[in-house]
Design a protein around this motif. Structure first.
Motif, PDB file in Angstrom:
ATOM      1  N   UNK A 223       0.831  -1.193   0.000  1.00 31.48           N
ATOM      2  CA  UNK A 223       0.000   0.000   0.000  1.00 31.48           C
ATOM      3  C   UNK A 223       0.876   1.257   0.000  1.00 31.48           C
ATOM      4  N   UNK A 224       0.357   2.312  -0.575  1.00 27.96           N
ATOM      5  CA  UNK A 224       1.102   3.561  -0.716  1.00 27.96           C
ATOM      6  C   UNK A 224       0.871   4.449   0.496  1.00 27.96           C
ATOM      7  N   UNK A 225       1.964   4.997   1.052  1.00 26.19           N
ATOM      8  CA  UNK A 225       1.883   5.945   2.153  1.00 26.19           C
ATOM      9  C   UNK A 225       2.585   7.231   1.736  1.00 26.19           C
ATOM     10  N   UNK A 226       1.873   8.338   1.806  1.00 28.19           N
ATOM     11  CA  UNK A 226       2.487   9.630   1.512  1.00 28.19           C
ATOM     12  C   UNK A 226       3.481   9.990   2.608  1.00 28.19           C
ATOM     13  N   UNK A 258      -1.683  16.346   1.324  1.00 31.61           N
ATOM     14  CA  UNK A 258      -2.605  16.265   2.462  1.00 31.61           C
ATOM     15  C   UNK A 258      -4.070  16.256   2.009  1.00 31.61           C
ATOM     16  N   UNK A 259      -4.340  16.775   0.828  1.00 35.66           N
ATOM     17  CA  UNK A 259      -5.713  16.697   0.302  1.00 35.66           C
ATOM     18  C   UNK A 259      -6.182  15.249   0.217  1.00 35.66           C
ATOM     19  N   UNK A 264      -2.262  10.379   6.787  1.00 38.02           N
ATOM     20  CA  UNK A 264      -0.893   9.884   6.663  1.00 38.02           C
ATOM     21  C   UNK A 264       0.157  10.975   6.844  1.00 38.02           C
ATOM     22  N   UNK A 265      -0.248  12.215   6.726  1.00 36.76           N
ATOM     23  CA  UNK A 265       0.705  13.322   6.734  1.00 36.76           C
ATOM     24  C   UNK A 265       0.423  14.270   7.892  1.00 36.76           C
ATOM     25  N   UNK A 266       1.469  14.830   8.486  1.00 32.44           N
ATOM     26  CA  UNK A 266       1.255  15.869   9.502  1.00 32.44           C
ATOM     27  C   UNK A 266       0.688  17.126   8.857  1.00 32.44           C
ATOM     28  N   UNK A 267       0.150  18.047   9.656  1.00 31.00           N
ATOM     29  CA  UNK A 267      -0.384  19.290   9.095  1.00 31.00           C
ATOM     30  C   UNK A 267       0.626  19.990   8.197  1.00 31.00           C
ATOM     31  N   UNK A 268       0.105  20.784   7.266  1.00 30.65           N
ATOM     32  CA  UNK A 268       0.969  21.435   6.281  1.00 30.65           C
ATOM     33  C   UNK A 268       2.068  22.255   6.933  1.00 30.65           C
ATOM     34  N   UNK A 270       3.761  21.757   9.497  1.00 26.86           N
ATOM     35  CA  UNK A 270       4.879  20.899   9.894  1.00 26.86           C
ATOM     36  C   UNK A 270       5.502  20.190   8.695  1.00 26.86           C
ATOM     37  N   UNK A 271       4.663  19.516   7.905  1.00 25.88           N
ATOM     38  CA  UNK A 271       5.185  18.710   6.802  1.00 25.88           C
ATOM     39  C   UNK A 271       5.828  19.530   5.709  1.00 25.88           C
ATOM     40  N   UNK A 272       5.259  20.698   5.410  1.00 22.61           N
ATOM     41  CA  UNK A 272       5.875  21.562   4.403  1.00 22.61           C
ATOM     42  C   UNK A 272       7.194  22.127   4.895  1.00 22.61           C
ATOM     43  N   UNK A 273       7.275  22.437   6.171  1.00 25.15           N
ATOM     44  CA  UNK A 273       8.537  22.935   6.719  1.00 25.15           C
ATOM     45  C   UNK A 273       9.629  21.878   6.577  1.00 25.15           C
ATOM     46  N   UNK A 274       9.312  20.649   6.928  1.00 19.69           N
ATOM     47  CA  UNK A 274      10.292  19.569   6.776  1.00 19.69           C
ATOM     48  C   UNK A 274      10.674  19.372   5.310  1.00 19.69           C
TER      49      UNK A 274
END
Length: 288
Positions: A223-226, A258-259, A264-268, A270-274
């Motif tokens: 299975x695919x995980x973002x 995230x849409x 599977x993804x942290x809030x934008x 956090x995730x965009x910063x990383x």
């Protein structure tokens, strides 16, 4: 506005509005500025909050462009979802051309450089020749519209379209044969579709005028995980290295999904910063 062959002197990092389904377009602009990104790639689709609807007016686009200027950022790419250019029904093809012609005009009002274009709807492989033949004239009409506005139309290697691999994307591009068209390179899509791996997926596609940057991994059951950029299996350090080596001067759009994968993804924020920090580190290493 820069012509589609003259897109600036360095790669710029954008935030794709897929990253923040909980925000309005104005909220996405504010987040891009807060994160120190160079602009936004804005979805153009009905029914999604962080998007400009395809039926938006020029006044709507001008208001949004003014908001971008007010917060100190830009909308540099517009991403519609129309696929009817290869439809069997001629009226459906005309409808797709009308919709996308308006989207291109909206993009010009926004100050965009790029409009993402799907290579029609997916068809069985035995029907590809006929579907490509149907798509040529509609896409050339769109190319003429875009050329007058100085906007690049970028075919994306993407599932559920006729561009299911790098080679099929180039087949579509060569069949359309219009100078306004180029490639939107998305190696994560190629990897997920089990098409050409890097570097073949990159080497096959030219000219690359836009890049989507996202990451994912496979679970034990396939299975695919973002994932934030750098946490998945896409070899982004190597890809960034060849983009730098080859003098790519377009945008790197963080298509933080995230849409589609909010669980599977942290809030934008956090995730965009990383993802931003990982991408900046890769660019720095490649330029050293």
């Amino acid at each position: 506005m820069a012509a589609f062959g003259e897109m600036g002197n360095a790669m710029r990092i954008l935030m794709h509005s897929m990253a923040c389904p909980d925000r309005s377009p104005e909220g996405a602009l504010a987040l891009a500025e807060e994160l120190g990104l160079d602009g936004v790639e804005l979805i153009c689709q009905a029914g999604y909050r962080c998007a400009l609807p395809p039926e938006a007016t020029f006044a709507d686009a001008r208001r949004l462009a003014a908001q971008a200027r007010a917060v100190g950022t830009k909308i540099l790419a517009l991403t519609p979802y129309a696929k009817g250019m290869n439809a069997v029904d001629a009226d459906a093809r005309r409808q797709a051309v009308a919709e996308l012609s308006h989207v291109i005009a909206l993009a010009a009002e926004l100050g965009c450089e790029v409009v993402r274009i799907f290579a029609g709807a997916e068809v069985p492989l035995e029907d590809v020749d006929a579907a490509l033949a149907r798509m040529v004239e509609p896409c050339r009409q769109l190319g003429d519209v875009a050329a007058r506005q100085g906007i690049a139309l970028c075919l994306e290697n993407h599932m559920d379209t006729m561009a299911l691999s790098a080679s099929l994307t180039m087949r579509a591009l060569r069949t359309i044969d219009h100078p306004a068209f180029g490639i939107l390179y998305d190696q994560a899509n190629l990897d997920f579709m089990k098409a050409e791996a890097f570097p073949d997926g990159y080497a096959l596609q030219r000219p690359i005028r836009h890049v989507h940057v996202k990451d994912f991994r496979f679970g034990e059951a396939g299975e695919r995980y973002a994932a934030p950029v750098g946490d998945g299996l896409v070899p982004w350090p190597d890809i960034i290295g060849v983009l730098v080596r080859d003098g790519y001067q377009g945008c790197l759009s963080l298509e933080y999904e995230r849409r589609w994968f909010p669980d599977q993804l942290p809030p934008a924020e956090e995730g965009l910063t990383r993802s931003r920090d990982a991408l900046r580190a890769m660019l720095k290493a490649a330029a050293a």
